[in-house]
Design an enzyme around this catalytic site. Structure first.
Site, PDB file in Angstrom:
ATOM      1  N   ASN A   1      -8.923   5.886  15.722  1.00 20.72           N
ATOM      2  CA  ASN A   1      -8.922   6.856  16.809  1.00 20.72           C
ATOM      3  C   ASN A   1      -7.775   6.542  17.748  1.00 20.72           C
ATOM      4  O   ASN A   1      -7.492   5.373  18.017  1.00 20.72           O
ATOM      5  CB  ASN A   1     -10.235   6.791  17.597  1.00 20.72           C
ATOM      6  CG  ASN A   1     -11.401   7.382  16.855  1.00 20.72           C
ATOM      7  OD1 ASN A   1     -11.237   8.141  15.901  1.00 20.72           O
ATOM      8  ND2 ASN A   1     -12.603   7.043  17.285  1.00 20.72           N
TER       9      ASN A   1
ATOM     10  N   ARG B   1     -13.620   8.852  10.740  1.00 18.35           N
ATOM     11  CA  ARG B   1     -13.038   7.593  10.251  1.00 18.35           C
ATOM     12  C   ARG B   1     -13.827   7.043   9.074  1.00 18.35           C
ATOM     13  O   ARG B   1     -13.254   6.609   8.070  1.00 18.35           O
ATOM     14  CB  ARG B   1     -12.955   6.556  11.370  1.00 18.35           C
ATOM     15  CG  ARG B   1     -11.934   6.896  12.436  1.00 18.35           C
ATOM     16  CD  ARG B   1     -11.886   5.858  13.528  1.00 18.35           C
ATOM     17  NE  ARG B   1     -13.203   5.758  14.158  1.00 18.35           N
ATOM     18  CZ  ARG B   1     -13.626   4.713  14.851  1.00 18.35           C
ATOM     19  NH1 ARG B   1     -12.855   3.657  15.017  1.00 18.35           N
ATOM     20  NH2 ARG B   1     -14.824   4.699  15.395  1.00 18.35           N
TER      21      ARG B   1
END
Length: 92
Positions: free
Chosen positions: A36, A18
């Site tokens: 996520n 990320r």
């Protein structure tokens, strides 16, 4: 202006995916987010010019240095998905 929604499969959680996605998307001037998902995948939603979208899609297929991407699936982007996108953020 184009948009893309991707689900990234493989070892993509707990490896800085990320964070690196946010850096890459910001460099490309994209708006959107990365987050996520409960099933161990990562979702990317991005909006910007077509060249930047293509570059992010290509980047996602490789991912961050520690990631092991096995598959990237593109999904239809719904207008509601694009509401109030500003900058590129990491959603928790």
């Amino acid at each position: 202006m184009e948009s893309i929604k991707l689900t990234v499969y493989g070892t993509v959680q707990g490896v800085g995916f990320r964070y690196h996605t946010q850096i890459e998307a910001t460099k490309l001037g994209l708006n959107g987010y990365v987050k996520n998902l409960p099933d161990g995948t990562v979702e990317i939603l991005a909006m910007g010019n077509s060249e930047a979208i293509a570059a992010l899609k290509q980047w996602a297929a490789q991912g961050s240095p520690a990631a092991q991407v096995t598959q990237v699936v593109q999904h239809q982007v719904l207008p509601a998905d694009l509401a109030e996108l500003s900058g590129f953020t990491i959603k928790r």
